[in-house]
Design an enzyme around this catalytic site. Structure first.
Site, PDB file in Angstrom:
ATOM      1  N   ASP A  43       0.875  -1.223  -0.027  1.00 28.91           N
ATOM      2  CA  ASP A  43      -0.195   0.223   0.013  1.00 28.91           C
ATOM      3  C   ASP A  43       0.969   1.134  -0.061  1.00 28.91           C
ATOM      4  OD1 ASP A  43      -1.676   2.186   1.025  1.00 28.91           O
ATOM      5  OD2 ASP A  43      -3.121   0.745   1.287  1.00 28.91           O
ATOM      6  N   ASN A  67     -13.534  -3.169   2.236  1.00 33.22           N
ATOM      7  CA  ASN A  67     -14.513  -2.100   2.168  1.00 33.22           C
ATOM      8  C   ASN A  67     -15.529  -2.071   0.975  1.00 33.22           C
ATOM      9  OD1 ASN A  67     -13.570  -1.328   4.809  1.00 33.22           O
ATOM     10  ND2 ASN A  67     -12.220   0.018   3.706  1.00 33.22           N
ATOM     11  N   GLN A  86     -15.125   2.653   1.568  1.00 29.51           N
ATOM     12  CA  GLN A  86     -14.549   2.539   0.494  1.00 29.51           C
ATOM     13  C   GLN A  86     -14.126   3.765  -0.305  1.00 29.51           C
ATOM     14  OE1 GLN A  86     -16.532   0.148  -2.602  1.00 29.51           O
ATOM     15  NE2 GLN A  86     -15.023  -0.375  -3.642  1.00 29.51           N
ATOM     16  N   HIS A 120     -10.511  -4.315  -3.813  1.00 30.06           N
ATOM     17  CA  HIS A 120      -9.333  -4.557  -3.279  1.00 30.06           C
ATOM     18  C   HIS A 120      -9.366  -5.029  -1.657  1.00 30.06           C
ATOM     19  CE1 HIS A 120     -10.095  -0.456  -2.395  1.00 30.06           C
ATOM     20  NE2 HIS A 120      -9.293  -0.454  -1.394  1.00 30.06           N
ATOM     21  N   HIS A 164      -7.308  -5.227   2.153  1.00 32.10           N
ATOM     22  CA  HIS A 164      -6.247  -4.848   2.887  1.00 32.10           C
ATOM     23  C   HIS A 164      -5.660  -6.271   3.722  1.00 32.10           C
ATOM     24  CE1 HIS A 164      -6.923  -0.467   2.144  1.00 32.10           C
ATOM     25  NE2 HIS A 164      -8.022  -0.908   1.937  1.00 32.10           N
TER      26      HIS A 164
END
Length: 139
Positions: free
Chosen positions: A30, A86, A93, A99, A101
Site C-alpha cells: 500500500d 470495504n 471504500q 481490493h 487490505h
C-alpha cells in the site's frame, strides 16, 4: 475505468511495489500504509466492489489472503493481522475497484479499526433471523 488508479496499476501504467501476481490478482505494498508491510490484494479485472465479484475469483481470494497473512506474519514477526475489505462509501471504500487490505499489527500501534458495539434485544435477533432465513444463507 480508464481513470481507475488500480486498473492503471494492473496495466503497469503506474508503478507499484508488487509482492505477488497471478492471472487473477496483483498484491502490492500500500502506498499509504497504516503500518509498514500493509498490502493490497487487487483483482486484475475491474469489479467495483464485492457485489460484482465473479465467484471464480472469489474462490481464489481468501486462500491468497490467508497465504499472504501467514507469510507476512512470518517475515515481519508482527503480533497480528487485520484483513479488511470495504464496499461503498458508507463502509469507507475510497477506491471503487475491489481490493482487500492485509495489515500487519503490533501491540499499541497507531492503527485504529473500531466501531461502537450494539446491544440488540432478543426480539431484534429473532427479527433479523427471520429476515435472513428468507435468503439462501441459512436455507
Amino acid at each position: 475505468m480508464s481513470e481507475c488508479i488500480f486498473c492503471k496499476i494492473i496495466k503497469d501504467e503506474i508503478p507499484s511495489y508488487t509482492v505477488y501476481e497471478d492471472d487473477y490478482f496483483k498484491v502490492i505494498l500500500d502506498k499509504f500504509p497504516s503500518n509498514l508491510g500493509h498490502m493490497l490484494i487487487i483483482t486484475k479485472k475491474h469489479y467495483s466492489n464485492i457485489y460484482e465479484l465473479d465467484l471464480a475469483v472469489a474462490e481464489r481470494l481468501y486462500p491468497l489472503a490467508a497465504e499472504t497473512a501467514i507469510k507476512l506474519k512470518k517475515v515481519l514477526n508482527c503480533e497480528g493481522i487485520n484483513i479488511l475489505q470495504n464496499n461503498e462509501a458508507a463502509a469507507n471504500q475510497t477506491v471503487h475497484h475491489f481490493h482487500m487490505h492485509v495489515i500487519p499489527r503490533y501491540e499499541n500501534d497507531s492503527v485504529s479499526i473500531d466501531w461502537n458495539s450494539k446491544d440488540p434485544t432478543s426480539k431484534e435477533f429473532e427479527d433479523m433471523l427471520k429476515l435472513y432465513s428468507k435468503l439462501y444463507l441459512l436455507a
